[in-house]
Design a protein around this motif. Sequence first.
Motif, mmCIF file in Angstrom:
data_model
loop_
_atom_site.group_PDB
_atom_site.id
_atom_site.type_symbol
_atom_site.label_atom_id
_atom_site.label_comp_id
_atom_site.label_asym_id
_atom_site.label_seq_id
_atom_site.Cartn_x
_atom_site.Cartn_y
_atom_site.Cartn_z
ATOM 1 N N ASN A 1 -4.777 8.501 0.252
ATOM 2 C CA ASN A 1 -5.302 8.031 1.379
ATOM 3 C C ASN A 1 -5.007 7.417 2.413
ATOM 4 O OD1 ASN A 1 -7.079 10.989 1.227
ATOM 5 N ND2 ASN A 1 -8.518 10.066 0.642
ATOM 6 N N TYR A 2 -4.897 5.635 1.449
ATOM 7 C CA TYR A 2 -4.179 4.674 2.211
ATOM 8 C C TYR A 2 -3.256 4.902 2.468
ATOM 9 C CZ TYR A 2 -8.600 1.814 2.236
ATOM 10 O OH TYR A 2 -9.712 0.939 2.509
ATOM 11 N N GLN A 3 -2.418 5.459 1.353
ATOM 12 C CA GLN A 3 -1.283 5.220 1.051
ATOM 13 C C GLN A 3 -0.296 5.986 2.310
ATOM 14 O OE1 GLN A 3 0.882 7.527 -1.319
ATOM 15 N NE2 GLN A 3 2.503 5.815 -1.610
ATOM 16 N N ASN B 1 2.445 -9.426 -9.008
ATOM 17 C CA ASN B 1 2.944 -9.236 -7.672
ATOM 18 C C ASN B 1 2.000 -9.688 -6.630
ATOM 19 O OD1 ASN B 1 4.162 -9.890 -4.387
ATOM 20 N ND2 ASN B 1 4.847 -11.872 -6.755
ATOM 21 N N TRP B 2 1.832 -7.788 -6.434
ATOM 22 C CA TRP B 2 0.706 -7.882 -4.595
ATOM 23 C C TRP B 2 -0.890 -8.432 -6.104
ATOM 24 C CZ3 TRP B 2 -1.265 -2.078 -4.787
ATOM 25 C CH2 TRP B 2 -1.827 -2.499 -2.713
ATOM 26 N N LEU B 3 -0.957 -8.211 -7.176
ATOM 27 C CA LEU B 3 -2.345 -8.724 -7.409
ATOM 28 C C LEU B 3 -2.682 -10.114 -7.099
ATOM 29 C CD1 LEU B 3 -3.197 -7.831 -10.546
ATOM 30 C CD2 LEU B 3 -5.245 -7.916 -8.388
ATOM 31 N N HIS B 4 -1.805 -11.536 -7.402
ATOM 32 C CA HIS B 4 -1.028 -12.690 -6.967
ATOM 33 C C HIS B 4 -1.429 -13.086 -5.615
ATOM 34 C CE1 HIS B 4 0.285 -16.899 -7.658
ATOM 35 N NE2 HIS B 4 0.955 -16.627 -6.827
ATOM 36 N N ASN B 5 -0.331 -11.727 -4.486
ATOM 37 C CA ASN B 5 -0.554 -12.305 -3.621
ATOM 38 C C ASN B 5 -1.886 -10.999 -2.607
ATOM 39 O OD1 ASN B 5 1.913 -13.822 -2.507
ATOM 40 N ND2 ASN B 5 1.904 -12.133 -4.086
ATOM 41 N N GLY B 6 -3.490 -11.086 -3.014
ATOM 42 C CA GLY B 6 -4.425 -10.639 -2.415
ATOM 43 C C GLY B 6 -4.652 -9.249 -2.568
ATOM 44 N N VAL C 1 0.698 -1.514 0.183
ATOM 45 C CA VAL C 1 0.080 -0.456 -0.005
ATOM 46 C C VAL C 1 0.725 1.644 -0.190
ATOM 47 C CG1 VAL C 1 -1.788 1.296 1.005
ATOM 48 C CG2 VAL C 1 -1.884 -1.390 0.696
ATOM 49 N N CYS C 2 1.576 1.089 1.078
ATOM 50 C CA CYS C 2 2.849 2.421 0.722
ATOM 51 C C CYS C 2 3.747 2.544 -0.444
ATOM 52 C CB CYS C 2 3.787 2.344 1.759
ATOM 53 S SG CYS C 2 3.696 1.873 3.981
ATOM 54 N N ARG C 3 3.694 1.482 -1.100
ATOM 55 C CA ARG C 3 4.487 1.639 -2.896
ATOM 56 C C ARG C 3 3.624 1.452 -4.051
ATOM 57 N NH1 ARG C 3 7.682 -2.320 -3.693
ATOM 58 N NH2 ARG C 3 7.218 -3.344 -2.256
ATOM 59 N N TYR C 4 2.132 1.984 -3.676
ATOM 60 C CA TYR C 4 1.348 1.107 -4.715
ATOM 61 C C TYR C 4 1.451 1.682 -6.075
ATOM 62 C CZ TYR C 4 -1.281 6.328 -4.176
ATOM 63 O OH TYR C 4 -1.771 6.879 -4.639
ATOM 64 N N ASP C 5 1.896 3.275 -5.698
ATOM 65 C CA ASP C 5 2.001 3.950 -7.045
ATOM 66 C C ASP C 5 3.395 3.697 -7.943
ATOM 67 O OD1 ASP C 5 3.497 4.912 -5.270
ATOM 68 O OD2 ASP C 5 3.059 7.021 -6.119
ATOM 69 N N THR C 6 4.670 2.203 -7.260
ATOM 70 C CA THR C 6 5.592 1.826 -7.458
ATOM 71 C C THR C 6 5.554 0.587 -8.072
ATOM 72 O OG1 THR C 6 6.514 2.188 -5.496
ATOM 73 C CG2 THR C 6 6.408 4.128 -7.433
ATOM 74 N N SER D 1 -6.161 -6.702 -5.084
ATOM 75 C CA SER D 1 -7.003 -6.547 -5.610
ATOM 76 C C SER D 1 -8.293 -5.598 -5.543
ATOM 77 C CB SER D 1 -8.008 -8.160 -6.470
ATOM 78 O OG SER D 1 -8.709 -8.553 -5.477
ATOM 79 N N TRP D 2 -8.719 -6.429 -4.027
ATOM 80 C CA TRP D 2 -8.921 -5.168 -3.054
ATOM 81 C C TRP D 2 -8.665 -3.095 -2.934
ATOM 82 C CZ3 TRP D 2 -8.242 -1.874 0.571
ATOM 83 C CH2 TRP D 2 -6.642 -1.898 0.917
ATOM 84 N N PHE D 3 -7.409 -3.628 -3.758
ATOM 85 C CA PHE D 3 -7.213 -2.129 -3.556
ATOM 86 C C PHE D 3 -6.560 -1.369 -4.710
ATOM 87 C CE2 PHE D 3 -3.647 1.181 -3.858
ATOM 88 C CZ PHE D 3 -4.129 1.738 -2.222
ATOM 89 N N LEU D 4 -6.556 -2.201 -5.703
ATOM 90 C CA LEU D 4 -6.669 -2.158 -7.456
ATOM 91 C C LEU D 4 -7.468 -1.255 -8.133
ATOM 92 C CD1 LEU D 4 -3.512 -3.841 -8.261
ATOM 93 C CD2 LEU D 4 -3.585 -2.476 -7.543
ATOM 94 N N GLY D 5 -8.723 -1.664 -7.247
ATOM 95 C CA GLY D 5 -10.014 -1.408 -7.838
ATOM 96 C C GLY D 5 -10.799 0.055 -7.172
ATOM 97 N N LEU D 6 -10.121 0.735 -6.144
ATOM 98 C CA LEU D 6 -10.599 2.020 -5.110
ATOM 99 C C LEU D 6 -10.351 3.155 -6.127
ATOM 100 C CD1 LEU D 6 -8.790 1.340 -2.257
ATOM 101 C CD2 LEU D 6 -11.197 1.153 -2.571
ATOM 102 N N PRO D 7 -10.718 4.015 -6.019
ATOM 103 C CA PRO D 7 -10.690 5.531 -6.376
ATOM 104 C C PRO D 7 -9.419 6.258 -6.161
ATOM 105 C CG PRO D 7 -13.142 5.545 -5.615
ATOM 106 C CD PRO D 7 -12.182 4.121 -5.422
ATOM 107 N N SER D 8 -8.442 6.745 -7.517
ATOM 108 C CA SER D 8 -6.617 7.377 -7.027
ATOM 109 C C SER D 8 -7.446 8.164 -5.568
ATOM 110 C CB SER D 8 -6.813 7.825 -8.430
ATOM 111 O OG SER D 8 -7.864 9.025 -8.884
ATOM 112 N N LEU D 9 -8.131 8.897 -5.808
ATOM 113 C CA LEU D 9 -7.901 9.775 -3.988
ATOM 114 C C LEU D 9 -7.740 8.842 -3.396
ATOM 115 C CD1 LEU D 9 -7.965 11.877 -2.857
ATOM 116 C CD2 LEU D 9 -10.544 12.534 -3.015
#
Length: 241
Positions: free
Chosen positions: A112-114, A93-98, A83-88, A100-108
Motif C-alpha cells: 500500500n505504501y508503494q 543500503n536502505w537499512l543503512h540509511n534508515g 519505497v517505490c522500489r522496495y521489492d527490487t 528499518s521502519w518499513f522492512l518490519g511492516l506487514p507485506s500488505l
Amino acid sequence: MSAPPLLKRFPANTVGRDFAVGDIHGHFTRLQAALDAIGFDPAVDRLFSVGDLVDRGPECEEVIKWLNKPWFHPVRGNHDDYVCRYDTCDIGNWLHNGGSWFLGLPSLEQANYQVMFNELPIAIEVETPEGLVGLLHADCPFPSWFELQFELTGATEHKRLKLVKNTCMWSRNRIEFGDASGVADVRAVVCGHTPVRQPVVLGNVYHIDTGGWFPDESGHFTLLDLQTLAATPPIPAKLEW
C-alpha cells in the motif's frame, strides 16, 4: 491505467501563501511546530515538500496522514524512491540509511505504501505572481527548466528517463561544485537532499535542507515563501555550507 505524471503543475494561489520545506525524514511533529510558528493556515495556504518524507526519523508512518492532506504536495526524494522500489532495491543500503521502519511492516502495508509513493512526481512547478517556481529533490540535470519539462513529459527513451529521474533525486553536483550558473526558463528552483547549516542560493537554485530531521535537533526546518523567496528563519547575508 496510465502512469502517474512525473511533473505536476499547480496554478497560482490567489487566496493564501505557498511554502516549500526541506527534507522531513519522519519528523512531522517538528514540521508542524515550524508551520504553527509562521501561522500556516491549511484552509488557504499550501506546503510543497522537496521530498525525503521518510527514513531516519521516529514518525515515518505518519506520512500517510500527511499525504492525505489536500494542502501538502511533495516531490519524490531518493528515500521515497526506496519505497517505490522496495521489492527490487538494495535492502542493505536502505537499512543503512534508515529504512528499518518499513522492512518490519506487514507485506500488505508495504504494498500500500508503494502504491501511494508511486504517485509522487519527480518535479513540481508552481505559478506565482513573480513567475514560475520549480521544485525537485536534489538537482536539475539541465541548464533549462524547459528541457526538464520535455524529458519528464515527452516520450523519453526508458534508459534516458531513468537517468534523468535518478539525477533529479540523487545528484549533488551543483552544490558540491558551487555551480552558480542557475537554471534558465524558471524564476527559481527549490531543492533539498544535501544538508546545509543555512539555506544556500546558487544562481536561482535554493538548497533548503537545513536538517530539521537531525536526531540531535541541531538543525531546523526552513520554510521558503514561493512568492517572495524569503525564508523563515531568514537566510543570512553571508552564506556558508
